[in-house]
Scaffold this motif. Sequence first.
Motif, PDB file in Angstrom:
ATOM      1  N   ARG A 128     108.357  22.516  58.362  1.00 56.15           N
ATOM      2  CA  ARG A 128     108.125  22.929  57.057  1.00 56.15           C
ATOM      3  C   ARG A 128     109.402  23.897  56.758  1.00 56.15           C
ATOM      4  O   ARG A 128     110.239  23.633  55.725  1.00 56.15           O
ATOM      5  CB  ARG A 128     106.973  24.048  57.157  1.00 56.15           C
ATOM      6  CG  ARG A 128     106.792  24.076  55.406  1.00 56.15           C
ATOM      7  CD  ARG A 128     105.439  25.074  55.429  1.00 56.15           C
ATOM      8  NE  ARG A 128     106.024  26.467  55.873  1.00 56.15           N
ATOM      9  CZ  ARG A 128     106.585  27.303  55.247  1.00 56.15           C
ATOM     10  NH1 ARG A 128     106.793  27.127  54.052  1.00 56.15           N
ATOM     11  NH2 ARG A 128     106.732  28.514  55.622  1.00 56.15           N
ATOM     12  N   ILE A 129     109.814  24.648  57.804  1.00 53.77           N
ATOM     13  CA  ILE A 129     111.336  25.322  57.700  1.00 53.77           C
ATOM     14  C   ILE A 129     112.061  25.308  58.853  1.00 53.77           C
ATOM     15  O   ILE A 129     111.277  25.058  60.258  1.00 53.77           O
ATOM     16  CB  ILE A 129     110.935  26.821  57.419  1.00 53.77           C
ATOM     17  CG1 ILE A 129     109.874  27.564  58.259  1.00 53.77           C
ATOM     18  CG2 ILE A 129     110.571  27.043  55.847  1.00 53.77           C
ATOM     19  CD1 ILE A 129     109.736  28.782  58.217  1.00 53.77           C
TER      20      ILE A 129
ATOM     21  N   GLY B  28     110.432  31.665  65.041  1.00 52.33           N
ATOM     22  CA  GLY B  28     110.038  30.785  63.968  1.00 52.33           C
ATOM     23  C   GLY B  28     109.468  31.822  62.903  1.00 52.33           C
ATOM     24  O   GLY B  28     108.613  31.331  61.844  1.00 52.33           O
TER      25      GLY B  28
ATOM     26  N   GLY C  90     103.067  27.812  60.563  1.00 50.06           N
ATOM     27  CA  GLY C  90     104.026  27.440  59.278  1.00 50.06           C
ATOM     28  C   GLY C  90     105.228  26.774  59.447  1.00 50.06           C
ATOM     29  O   GLY C  90     106.222  27.069  58.813  1.00 50.06           O
ATOM     30  N   LEU C  91     105.249  26.246  60.862  1.00 49.43           N
ATOM     31  CA  LEU C  91     106.338  25.673  61.247  1.00 49.43           C
ATOM     32  C   LEU C  91     106.330  24.070  61.100  1.00 49.43           C
ATOM     33  O   LEU C  91     107.125  23.362  60.477  1.00 49.43           O
ATOM     34  CB  LEU C  91     107.043  26.203  62.543  1.00 49.43           C
ATOM     35  CG  LEU C  91     107.214  27.721  62.488  1.00 49.43           C
ATOM     36  CD1 LEU C  91     107.372  28.189  64.064  1.00 49.43           C
ATOM     37  CD2 LEU C  91     108.467  27.708  61.767  1.00 49.43           C
TER      38      LEU C  91
END
Lengths: 517, 114
Positions: free
Chosen positions: A313-314, A298, A305-306
């Motif tokens: 998110r990404i 990740g 931030g996932l």
Amino acid sequence: MADVDAPIADACPGEPPDVDVRQVHAADLAGTVARFVELGARFQMLVGLDERSVGGDGLAVEVALDGPHRPTRLRTDLPLADPSYPSVARLIPAASWDEREAKDLFGMIPLGHPDPRRLVLHERWPAGYHPLRKDVSANVAPPLGDRHYVPFEAHGEGVYQLPVGPIHAGIIEPGHFRFSAVGERVLHLDARLFFTHRGLEKLVEGRSFADALPVVERACGVCTVSHALAYSIAVEMLTGTPIPPRASWSRLLLSELERLYNHVGDLGNICAGIGFQSGVARLGALKERLLRLNDRVGGHRYLMGLVAPGGLRIDLNEDGLASLAAELESISHDLASAVRAVIRSAGVMGRLHGTGVVPSGLARTLGATGVAARASGLPDDLRRDDPYGAYKELEAGVVASSAGDVAARFHVRAQEAQESIRLVTEARRRLEPGSFRAALAAVPSLGAVGVAGVEGPRGVSRVWLRAGPDGTVDRFHLRSASFANWPVVAAAVPGDLVPDFPLINKSFELCYACTDR
Amino acid sequence: MPIDILERFLHPLRRPPLTGRYPAEPAVLGPTMRGLPQLDPARCDSSATCVTACPTDAIVLTAATWAIDVGRCVFCGACEAACPQDAIRLGRRFELASRTREALILITPIGGPR
């Protein structure tokens, strides 16, 4: 007292139809909660509210329960002039900290509360300052008050006080522990936390759902996936957003990677609690391998931030995912061997057995969750009991033990870590290429509420979220698993020896930051 | 049991240490780590989309400079995702400590509004 079979009153528009929302008079709140609990419901949380931002004219408290027939939320309006109500905690001890928090942050008074001292705002905050009220600005610092902390102490012949913290001899968070002890034996432990209260719930008010996420995700550093996920599910409920399958399976995979590195690290910390260095080193090395695996999958060792509202998110990194199965197989083998080395040491297990016992009745009364509950004979696990996302398709095996001591919490973690490896591997197998994020389907109406719970490494963390105008946050409340379990730690210590406290504390391994917020 | 003690003694000898020699040698970084947000000035069209997208107000844009305050940045990647020109990347730079507050504001010159 409200009738359990009465029709739904005042269900808000846009509310999911399977949630029972009722208005209850202040005088009836505690009795109704107690009656519903007798009928099999379990207390989930009590949330303080200021209704003035959503068209009301005063304060309110809301109690969320998981039953008796379906999820229930009991709401009580409280006038600004006299925001008092008979305390729920008198009958339901699990609500004790929730009521103290609402008292500090909103100024409502739970009459007859068994421990009405301050909790979140320490004594130097001025009287009458309630920062979560809508008419208080987050940007104006209040003057210091002049009161001081009065610890709860036991007194008597041969009883002495042992203050520990808030600064500790290790890289841990701040908390003050006041032991009343006779000789080496603890009579009472008063845990004073909230040194890291940052006002995060105030900080996100008025932000868009997207802008609130980085704050929510950083409430603490070790349950980032769980907290981002509970928040995202609440936003998805509010907006009626279905998420794509790849996002569901990725979230399950990330949730289990988070549980895994936490559990492995916590097994090592239990060894540190008794100075068993070879266990600390081996399990610490395994945790490091897991953090590097997180980084490869990740792009972040602590998986920030996932997870995001709508999915991820990404996307996860394909190369990292490709290396997952082989690395986890190797870690599974090494973990089993490291755990065996601990269990085979009679000197270690002698310290773990019978230490920090939490009987199942006490765990239930205080609202223990996660490993703390499952090691005390309560086989609760939200992944199986009320599955969300991909857990609906892949059942998590629930591990439980009845001893309630440090050894039980060690064993439960060790087995859950192996189960997490199985779940990650299986989720990876079922992860199909495709879209990993959906746009939010609608802007929720003003005052719509979403409530979500996620089974994280330390138990169930719950988010209560209310929409403000134009898709912003009106009120966000995070009741983390650590918040739920801290009173259990304080209750586990009396009767044990003072030097066993670090060990007992590490067997719960709770977080201060997401408790304090 | 003596065999256990022997096993505990031999275990670390059979495994190489995980600890790297950083800073003597380069740190081991993940292939997709998200470090300092870096701007490609050639691509930037001064739309200020990143300024709006940043949840911590870490980015300040002037006619001639793009400045990021790493005392405020939480490396969430919102700027990278928002940029219509694909001009921002969360790069691999991570050694951002400083002795002064001012030095935490990292400035990239840009061409100015077009």
